[in-house]
Design a protein around this motif. Structure first.
Motif, PDB file in Angstrom:
ATOM      1  N   SER A   1       0.815  -1.218   0.000  1.00 22.72           N
ATOM      2  CA  SER A   1       0.000   0.000   0.000  1.00 22.72           C
ATOM      3  C   SER A   1       0.848   1.268   0.000  1.00 22.72           C
ATOM      4  N   ASP A   2       2.002   1.237   0.695  1.00 24.31           N
ATOM      5  CA  ASP A   2       2.846   2.435   0.703  1.00 24.31           C
ATOM      6  C   ASP A   2       3.461   2.689  -0.665  1.00 24.31           C
ATOM      7  N   ARG A   3       3.752   1.616  -1.401  1.00 21.80           N
ATOM      8  CA  ARG A   3       4.263   1.751  -2.769  1.00 21.80           C
ATOM      9  C   ARG A   3       3.189   2.337  -3.681  1.00 21.80           C
ATOM     10  N   LEU A   4       1.935   1.892  -3.508  1.00 21.73           N
ATOM     11  CA  LEU A   4       0.837   2.425  -4.310  1.00 21.73           C
ATOM     12  C   LEU A   4       0.633   3.905  -4.017  1.00 21.73           C
ATOM     13  N   ALA A   5       0.636   4.278  -2.747  1.00 24.75           N
ATOM     14  CA  ALA A   5       0.437   5.679  -2.384  1.00 24.75           C
ATOM     15  C   ALA A   5       1.533   6.559  -2.978  1.00 24.75           C
ATOM     16  N   GLU A   6       2.771   6.094  -2.902  1.00 32.74           N
ATOM     17  CA  GLU A   6       3.871   6.880  -3.455  1.00 32.74           C
ATOM     18  C   GLU A   6       3.773   6.967  -4.982  1.00 32.74           C
ATOM     19  N   ALA A   7       3.349   5.866  -5.619  1.00 36.64           N
ATOM     20  CA  ALA A   7       3.175   5.879  -7.072  1.00 36.64           C
ATOM     21  C   ALA A   7       2.102   6.888  -7.477  1.00 36.64           C
ATOM     22  N   ILE A   8       1.019   6.959  -6.709  1.00 43.34           N
ATOM     23  CA  ILE A   8      -0.044   7.927  -6.995  1.00 43.34           C
ATOM     24  C   ILE A   8       0.503   9.352  -6.892  1.00 43.34           C
ATOM     25  N   ARG A   9       1.301   9.616  -5.878  1.00 42.97           N
ATOM     26  CA  ARG A   9       1.889  10.959  -5.722  1.00 42.97           C
ATOM     27  C   ARG A   9       2.763  11.313  -6.926  1.00 42.97           C
ATOM     28  N   ARG A  10       3.563  10.360  -7.362  1.00 42.04           N
ATOM     29  CA  ARG A  10       4.476  10.625  -8.476  1.00 42.04           C
ATOM     30  C   ARG A  10       3.702  10.810  -9.789  1.00 42.04           C
ATOM     31  N   VAL A  11       2.672  10.004  -9.997  1.00 43.83           N
ATOM     32  CA  VAL A  11       1.853  10.159 -11.204  1.00 43.83           C
ATOM     33  C   VAL A  11       1.144  11.513 -11.184  1.00 43.83           C
ATOM     34  N   ALA A  12       0.630  11.917 -10.025  1.00 47.98           N
ATOM     35  CA  ALA A  12      -0.028  13.221  -9.910  1.00 47.98           C
ATOM     36  C   ALA A  12       0.932  14.355 -10.247  1.00 47.98           C
ATOM     37  N   ALA A  13       2.229  14.118  -9.998  1.00 46.51           N
ATOM     38  CA  ALA A  13       3.248  15.129 -10.308  1.00 46.51           C
ATOM     39  C   ALA A  13       3.740  15.040 -11.747  1.00 46.51           C
ATOM     40  N   GLY A  14       3.209  14.060 -12.504  1.00 45.42           N
ATOM     41  CA  GLY A  14       3.566  13.949 -13.914  1.00 45.42           C
ATOM     42  C   GLY A  14       4.611  12.913 -14.250  1.00 45.42           C
ATOM     43  N   TYR A  15       5.024  12.101 -13.264  1.00 46.51           N
ATOM     44  CA  TYR A  15       6.022  11.056 -13.513  1.00 46.51           C
ATOM     45  C   TYR A  15       5.334   9.737 -13.879  1.00 46.51           C
ATOM     46  N   ARG A  16       6.097   8.854 -14.526  1.00 44.04           N
ATOM     47  CA  ARG A  16       5.581   7.525 -14.874  1.00 44.04           C
ATOM     48  C   ARG A  16       6.010   6.519 -13.820  1.00 44.04           C
ATOM     49  N   GLU A  17       5.067   5.630 -13.420  1.00 44.54           N
ATOM     50  CA  GLU A  17       5.342   4.580 -12.452  1.00 44.54           C
ATOM     51  C   GLU A  17       4.832   3.246 -13.001  1.00 44.54           C
ATOM     52  N   VAL A  18       5.751   2.307 -13.222  1.00 48.50           N
ATOM     53  CA  VAL A  18       5.389   1.018 -13.807  1.00 48.50           C
ATOM     54  C   VAL A  18       6.079  -0.098 -13.040  1.00 48.50           C
ATOM     55  N   SER A  19       5.318  -1.148 -12.699  1.00 50.40           N
ATOM     56  CA  SER A  19       5.931  -2.320 -12.082  1.00 50.40           C
ATOM     57  C   SER A  19       6.887  -2.961 -13.090  1.00 50.40           C
ATOM     58  N   PRO A  20       8.126  -3.258 -12.678  1.00 51.03           N
ATOM     59  CA  PRO A  20       9.116  -3.805 -13.618  1.00 51.03           C
ATOM     60  C   PRO A  20       8.652  -5.074 -14.314  1.00 51.03           C
ATOM     61  N   GLU A  21       7.910  -5.944 -13.600  1.00 48.33           N
ATOM     62  CA  GLU A  21       7.465  -7.196 -14.206  1.00 48.33           C
ATOM     63  C   GLU A  21       6.585  -6.968 -15.425  1.00 48.33           C
ATOM     64  N   LEU A  22       5.820  -5.896 -15.406  1.00 48.91           N
ATOM     65  CA  LEU A  22       4.923  -5.596 -16.519  1.00 48.91           C
ATOM     66  C   LEU A  22       5.688  -5.091 -17.730  1.00 48.91           C
ATOM     67  N   VAL A  23       6.763  -4.364 -17.496  1.00 49.09           N
ATOM     68  CA  VAL A  23       7.614  -3.903 -18.600  1.00 49.09           C
ATOM     69  C   VAL A  23       8.277  -5.089 -19.280  1.00 49.09           C
ATOM     70  N   PHE A  24       8.761  -6.041 -18.488  1.00 46.06           N
ATOM     71  CA  PHE A  24       9.412  -7.222 -19.061  1.00 46.06           C
ATOM     72  C   PHE A  24       8.435  -8.010 -19.921  1.00 46.06           C
ATOM     73  N   GLY A  25       7.161  -8.073 -19.486  1.00 47.79           N
ATOM     74  CA  GLY A  25       6.159  -8.771 -20.282  1.00 47.79           C
ATOM     75  C   GLY A  25       5.952  -8.115 -21.627  1.00 47.79           C
ATOM     76  N   PHE A  26       6.012  -6.794 -21.656  1.00 47.65           N
ATOM     77  CA  PHE A  26       5.845  -6.061 -22.908  1.00 47.65           C
ATOM     78  C   PHE A  26       6.996  -6.337 -23.861  1.00 47.65           C
ATOM     79  N   ILE A  27       8.205  -6.427 -23.310  1.00 42.71           N
ATOM     80  CA  ILE A  27       9.385  -6.642 -24.152  1.00 42.71           C
ATOM     81  C   ILE A  27       9.366  -8.025 -24.799  1.00 42.71           C
ATOM     82  N   ARG A  28       8.771  -9.004 -24.099  1.00 44.45           N
ATOM     83  CA  ARG A  28       8.830 -10.386 -24.573  1.00 44.45           C
ATOM     84  C   ARG A  28       8.132 -10.595 -25.912  1.00 44.45           C
ATOM     85  N   GLU A  29       6.992  -9.962 -26.131  1.00 45.82           N
ATOM     86  CA  GLU A  29       6.200 -10.322 -27.298  1.00 45.82           C
ATOM     87  C   GLU A  29       5.364  -9.144 -27.776  1.00 45.82           C
TER      88      GLU A  29
END
Length: 208
Positions: A108-136
């Motif tokens: 939950s603390d990671r989610l809250a911090e991600a929301i703060r960063r997104v609200a400030a205009g930054y991108r927040e992505v779980s690394p596992e999801l990026v790796f899935g995109f690269i695969r195929e």
């Protein structure tokens, strides 16, 4: 104060998310939605800073909502929550200008911090999801995805042809190409394969 609309079709999870985020001094939940269409209406009404969206919901998916937000030019920034490591989903999220793309099991603390960063205009992505995109990558064209989505909704080849103002023969050729690219023998198998990889999504009726 960061204002948030939450959309999640599972009531217990939606309530838990809201309760956890409300513990943060700088976050407030202005509305909660049970499905995508309700989320879109609430986002239009409240114009929140953040829309926290489940990726798979009845009536409209989180990605459908994100694409509509971008199309309408609303200022609300989107954080998608998912349990699915599907490359096609992440690809769609990037195209829809989604800034947050996170797994549901994030602390939950990671989610809250991600929301703060997104609200400030930054991108927040779980690394596992990026790796899935690269695969195929999605081998289907935009038109082939469109046809497959209509097939997933139960339309026949003739109905698809009428809907897209194409000839029946052209639609049959598209479907044949789709089956070949996906290495399957039927439209049902093609829909299942493309949906599992996140290359298509379509509206599902609310079971309730």
């Amino acid at each position: 104060m960061i204002r948030i609309v939450i959309a999640e079709d599972q009531g217990m999870l939606r309530g838990a998310l809201a309760s956890l985020l409300e513990l943060e001094d700088d976050l407030t939940i202005v509305a909660q939605a049970r499905h995508g269409e309700e989320a879109l209406a609430l986002i239009q009404l409240h114009q929140p800073d953040i829309a926290l969206l489940d990726i798979e919901m009845p009536q409209m998916s989180g990605l459908d909502v994100a694409e509509t937000i971008k199309e309408k030019g609303w200022s609300t920034r989107v954080v998608i929550l998912t349990t699915f490591q599907r490359p096609g989903y992440f690809e769609r999220a990037v195209r829809a200008s989604v800034l947050g793309y996170l797994l549901k099991d994030e602390p939950s603390d990671r989610l809250a911090e991600a929301i703060r960063r997104v609200a400030a205009g930054y991108r927040e992505v779980s690394p596992e999801l990026v790796f899935g995109f690269i695969r195929e990558e999605n081998p289907l064209t935009e038109r082939e995805c469109e046809i497959l989505k209509l097939a997933a909704e139960g339309l026949s080849a003739n109905q698809i042809a009428d809907s897209l103002f194409l000839s029946h023969g052209t639609v049959r050729n598209y479907i044949s190409d789709i089956l070949g690219k996906l290495g399957v023998k039927s439209r049902i198998e093609a829909v299942r394969a493309a949906e599992e990889k996140g290359w298509i999504s379509y509206r599902k009726d609310d079971p309730t």
